[in-house]
Each structure stands twice: as C-alpha cells, then as structure tokens.
Scaffold this active site. Structure first.
Site, PDB file in Angstrom:
ATOM      1  N   GLY A  69       0.932  -1.093   0.052  1.00 46.47           N
ATOM      2  CA  GLY A  69       0.047   0.133  -0.111  1.00 46.47           C
ATOM      3  C   GLY A  69       0.962   1.009  -0.208  1.00 46.47           C
ATOM      4  N   GLY A 118       0.673  -5.010   0.572  1.00 44.97           N
ATOM      5  CA  GLY A 118      -0.814  -5.100   0.393  1.00 44.97           C
ATOM      6  C   GLY A 118      -0.380  -5.800  -1.596  1.00 44.97           C
ATOM      7  N   GLU A 141       5.137  -5.527   7.646  1.00 45.67           N
ATOM      8  CA  GLU A 141       4.502  -4.522   8.239  1.00 45.67           C
ATOM      9  C   GLU A 141       5.283  -4.108   9.598  1.00 45.67           C
ATOM     10  OE1 GLU A 141       2.072  -5.932   5.074  1.00 45.67           O
ATOM     11  OE2 GLU A 141       2.945  -7.158   6.538  1.00 45.67           O
ATOM     12  N   ASP A 149      -1.475  -6.657   7.444  1.00 48.40           N
ATOM     13  CA  ASP A 149      -3.230  -7.288   7.308  1.00 48.40           C
ATOM     14  C   ASP A 149      -3.432  -7.859   5.765  1.00 48.40           C
ATOM     15  OD1 ASP A 149      -1.337  -5.252   5.687  1.00 48.40           O
ATOM     16  OD2 ASP A 149      -2.989  -3.986   5.821  1.00 48.40           O
TER      17      ASP A 149
END
Length: 362
Positions: A69, A118, A141, A149
């Site tokens: 992301g 992502g 992360e 996530d």
C-alpha cells in the site's frame, strides 16, 4: 497518481482473458484507494461478462507486481489527519482481498519481482498464483510498526509448522520455492516464459496454459530451516521465541533473533497474537475483520508514524520505538489491537455467515 503513464490500473481484454495491470511503476505499483476501487469495479463488470473466462493480474514495469500500500499516504493521515482516509482505504482494500478469494472466475496473479504487503493481498488470495526466479515476497509490516494485514495473517497462519510465524514476525523476504512451500503460490514459471503464458491464457483454459510453462522451482531456504524455526517459534511469547533463537546455535536462528529485535516491539507482540488468533478464526473473512481492528489500532500508535518515517520518509533506518523493548509492552498494549469497533466493524464474516461477526466471541 499514474506516473504520467495513464490510469493507475490499466484494463484490457485479450481473447478469453481480461487483464488488470497495476500501473504505477515508479512507485513500484504501490496501491492507493483509487486503484483498489478501480480493481473492484473491473471485477464487477467482468463477473457478469460471458466473454471473460479468466482474470489476470500483472504489474507494469520491470521491478515487481506491487510493493504494498501507499504508506506515505497512511503516514500523513496518521500524523496530521483524523485517520478516516486510511480507515476508508483499508475497508475497501480488505473487501477486495476477500472478493478475490471468492471470485467465481479463475483469477491468475503473476507474482513476478517484488510482491509485498498489499501486493500479497491482491495476488495470494487468487486461484492461480505464479512465481518466477525474480519473485521477492514478504509481509514486512513489523518493520514499520504495523501488524500484517490484507489477509496476510490468514495466509501465513496456514503455512507448514511455524514458517508463517517466522515470516510474520521478522518480515523476511522469500523467493519462489519458499513461497510455494508456504502456500503463497502455486506454480513456478521462468520470467522469460511469461509473455508466452499471457498469450496462451487468451486462448486456452488456465490449467492448460499454465501446464505448458510450469517448471520445478529452484531450491529455497526454509525447508532446511524447519527444525529451528518450528522449535523456536512455537513458544507462547515473543520473549521466549527470542531466547530460543539466541540459544539454538544455528547462525540463521541468531540472525532471525537480531532481525526480530530490530522491529517494533509492540507490533511484534501484536503480530504473534494475531497469528495465533488467525489459526483459531478459520475463515479469511473473520481474519480480515480482525486485521481491520488491528490496523485501526495501529493507526493511533507512535510506532506506525515513526516506522514509516524511518523506513520510507527520512530513510535513516533508525526508528525510535516506544515502548523501546519487548519487556515494556504490556498485555493491555496488545489487547487494544483486538478491541471490538462497534458500528465501525468491517463485518465481512457476518456477511458470509462465518464466525467472527460483530458481537460474536473471538
């Protein structure tokens, strides 16, 4: 942002295949909200189009499918905004991840080059996941003070033994063979054969096209490391995992401990809890609901802002975590990552009738 090369997601059809091309090559195809919405809109159109029999995901440029992301946007929102932009982005992104996993037509993800964060979310939930000798896959992360996530804890919690725990806590990068071993990919195809694969997907069923080009993957590293990884990471606490890694004797185990200790202590502890809970939750939707809670909790922490600053903004690679040590991270610090959100719940599990709906017990 489209880097001056057109829309951030390019759409085209070629015979029986429809193509999604992530098109921000100068940003390593990092996902933003506009891209997530465009991907979802295309999937909606193609789902009801009888001429489309296969959906194929690729990335523009030579460096990779997607580096994750757009965390610069998250950084600005966490530092200067009210968090609403990040919450809206994650809500739509996680819904897209779940949709890809349940898409009724074959979804082929070409995981060539860098695939992180992502990028894993828009690829590794697909039906057919292709890796090459250039693939570099990771969920990094914890290095920015965040918890994996996009369904990453769901995927990694299902890897053999404790391999997924190792990857989640350390953010280690893996290649094709290890991605296959961990269940993040299905087939190895040399990068030189990708143009021919894409051409064949225009005319052939997916299985036939893939069979023409799939090859045995070159050797990886994780299979030989299973003994120390399983022995060390099955511990109940991060502190005990670190102690076992340091005491094991294998140089790679000591290196893993040092890597882990450089990550955000709070994020590492929350990630271990998330991985253990993901195993019990079962469905991807229930785990995505959990990850949404964790992401919103992380948005309000010092470590997320500091981690992105150190790794991406200032690039000094010297984050100042707070709390600074594992011992200072309390159980309450970890539990806040799993607190129910009330009306703000993502609610994916409730929509599918799976466990984990708002109000249900974890």
């Amino acid at each position: 942002m489209s880097d001056g090369t057109g829309a951030p997601v390019l759409l085209r059809t070629d015979g029986r295949a429809a193509h999604l091309v992530l098109n921000r090559p100068r940003a390593l195809n990092a996902l933003n909200h506009e891209m997530v919405l465009r991907l979802g809109e295309a999937l909606t159109v193609w789902e009801s189009d009888p001429a489309v029999e296969t959906v194929v995901l690729t990335g523009a440029g030579e460096r990779g499918l997607c580096a994750g992301g757009d965390i610069r946007v998250v950084h600005a929102d966490a530092r200067d905004g009210d968090g609403s932009a990040s919450a809206a982005f994650w809500r739509d992104e996680y819904r897209l991840n779940a949709r890809i996993a349940r898409y009724p037509k074959p979804y082929v993800a070409v995981m060539d080059g860098i695939v992180m964060g992502g990028g894993v979310g828009v690829s590794a939930h697909g039906d057919v996941r292709i890796v090459t000798e250039r693939s570099v896959i990771a969920m990094p992360e914890t290095g920015i003070g965040f918890v994996p996530d996009v369904g990453g804890t769901h995927l990694l919690s299902r890897a053999p033994g404790e391999l997924g725990t190792h990857l989640a806590l350390t953010g280690a990068r893996i290649g094709a063979a290890d991605a296959l071993l961990c269940g993040l990919a299905d087939h190895y195809i040399p990068s030189a054969a990708l143009p021919d694969l894409l051409a064949d997907l225009a005319a052939l069923p997916v299985a036939d096209a893939v069979a023409r080009h799939a090859r045995p993957a070159p050797g990886g590293d994780l299979a030989a490391a299973r003994e120390w990884i399983d022995a060390c990471y099955r511990a109940d606490t991060v502190e005990e995992i670190v102690r076992r890694l340091l005491d094991h004797g294998d140089p790679a185990a000591k290196e893993a401990a040092e890597t882990l200790l450089a990550k955000s202590p709070t994020a590492v502890k929350a990630t271990l809890a998330a991985m253990r809970r993901a195993r019990a939750l079962g469905s991807l939707e229930a785990v995505l609901d959990q990850e949404y809670r964790s992401s919103l909790a992380g948005l309000g922490t010092h470590d997320l802002v500091e981690g992105i600053r150190a790794q991406v903004v200032d690039k000094d690679r010297a984050p100042r975590w707070s709390p600074a040590t594992l011992a200072e991270v309390t159980d309450a610090d970890v539990e806040r990552y799993f607190a129910r959100l009330g009306a703000r719940e993502l609610g994916l599990a409730g929509e599918t009738g799976e466990p984990g709906a708002p109000g249900a017990a974890d």
